[in-house]
Design a protein around this motif. Sequence first.
Motif, PDB file in Angstrom:
ATOM      1  N   TYR A   1      -5.532   3.213 -12.180  1.00 45.87           N
ATOM      2  CA  TYR A   1      -5.267   3.028 -10.778  1.00 45.87           C
ATOM      3  C   TYR A   1      -6.556   2.456  -9.949  1.00 45.87           C
ATOM      4  O   TYR A   1      -6.447   1.676  -9.238  1.00 45.87           O
TER       5      TYR A   1
ATOM      6  N   PHE B   1       2.276   1.708  -3.500  1.00 49.86           N
ATOM      7  CA  PHE B   1       1.116   2.101  -4.258  1.00 49.86           C
ATOM      8  C   PHE B   1       0.900   3.605  -4.212  1.00 49.86           C
ATOM      9  O   PHE B   1       0.901   4.275  -5.331  1.00 49.86           O
TER      10      PHE B   1
ATOM     11  N   LEU C   1      -7.450  -1.008  -7.930  1.00 49.84           N
ATOM     12  CA  LEU C   1      -8.076  -1.217  -6.453  1.00 49.84           C
ATOM     13  C   LEU C   1      -9.226  -1.891  -6.589  1.00 49.84           C
ATOM     14  O   LEU C   1      -9.551  -2.604  -5.717  1.00 49.84           O
TER      15      LEU C   1
ATOM     16  N   LEU D   1       0.208  -5.409  -6.968  1.00 50.72           N
ATOM     17  CA  LEU D   1      -0.415  -3.998  -7.173  1.00 50.72           C
ATOM     18  C   LEU D   1       0.640  -2.744  -7.525  1.00 50.72           C
ATOM     19  O   LEU D   1       0.236  -2.221  -8.360  1.00 50.72           O
TER      20      LEU D   1
ATOM     21  N   VAL E   1       0.760  -1.015   0.119  1.00 48.35           N
ATOM     22  CA  VAL E   1       0.002  -0.033   0.055  1.00 48.35           C
ATOM     23  C   VAL E   1       0.696   1.283   0.004  1.00 48.35           C
ATOM     24  O   VAL E   1       0.436   2.319  -1.020  1.00 48.35           O
TER      25      VAL E   1
ATOM     26  N   ALA F   1      -7.160   3.040  -0.911  1.00 46.58           N
ATOM     27  CA  ALA F   1      -6.123   1.902  -0.812  1.00 46.58           C
ATOM     28  C   ALA F   1      -5.935   1.442   0.710  1.00 46.58           C
ATOM     29  O   ALA F   1      -5.874   0.455   1.182  1.00 46.58           O
TER      30      ALA F   1
END
Length: 253
Positions: free
Chosen positions: A50, A32, A54, A239, A29, A122
């Motif tokens: 993006y 990201f 998610l 991710l 996270v 996120a």
Amino acid sequence: MGAGHVHKLYRGGHSPVHALPPHTKLVAVLAFVVVVVATPREAMWAFALYAVLLGAVAARARVPGGFVLKRLLIEIPFVAFAVLMPFVVPGEQTQFLGISLSVPGLWGAWNVLAKGTLGVAASVLLAATTELRELLLGLQRLKLPPLLVQIASFMIRYGDVITDEMRRMSIARRSRGFEARGVRHWGVLAKSAGALFIRSYERGERVHLAMVSRGYTGTMPVIDEVTASAVQWRQAAALPLAALLICLLGWTL
């Protein structure tokens, strides 16, 4: 380490995302969010991708979209700030429905909204798939300063206790006919806040003495050792790596 109770953001499940070790999800996270912030604001398509990423994580974790959207309300103060930017930021002006708006302000508002919303989403997914106790263990595994981990642990554990104390004080005031209706009642509320602080401080001292009497020397024992396999690290890295590829495309196109 305490704080094993379930928090309101957590949504229990047995998905592959739930099963990942907490420290791998924390790193994923954080990476990201860094990639999202580094993306040029002009690459609007990148932010849409993006959001799709998610959405895929939410589907993989079996977290409903409504659950995430409801908890995005926490960013309303940032939305209010972004809405004001086109009116207060100096620079080139454009007309929209007869209203003069700042072009740099519009770009700034978009930048804040897009990146802030993705970061909050996120974080919501992280909280929805990871219990608080696991998050603390993950922070400990990532070698965060032990004192900070302990402070966070006690804050989570005793936050509900202090809230209940405040609720009981409110009930006691109402049972005696008190209702805060104006400025003249602020003094009573201030005294209540002071009493709550003193009670919390005294409770903290009692807890500390109880811990010292049981052998506490400044560090908490590690009960569960959280580890992650190479496969789990690769799953968690999917991710941020996909986001990094999108970010690089955003800078080159």
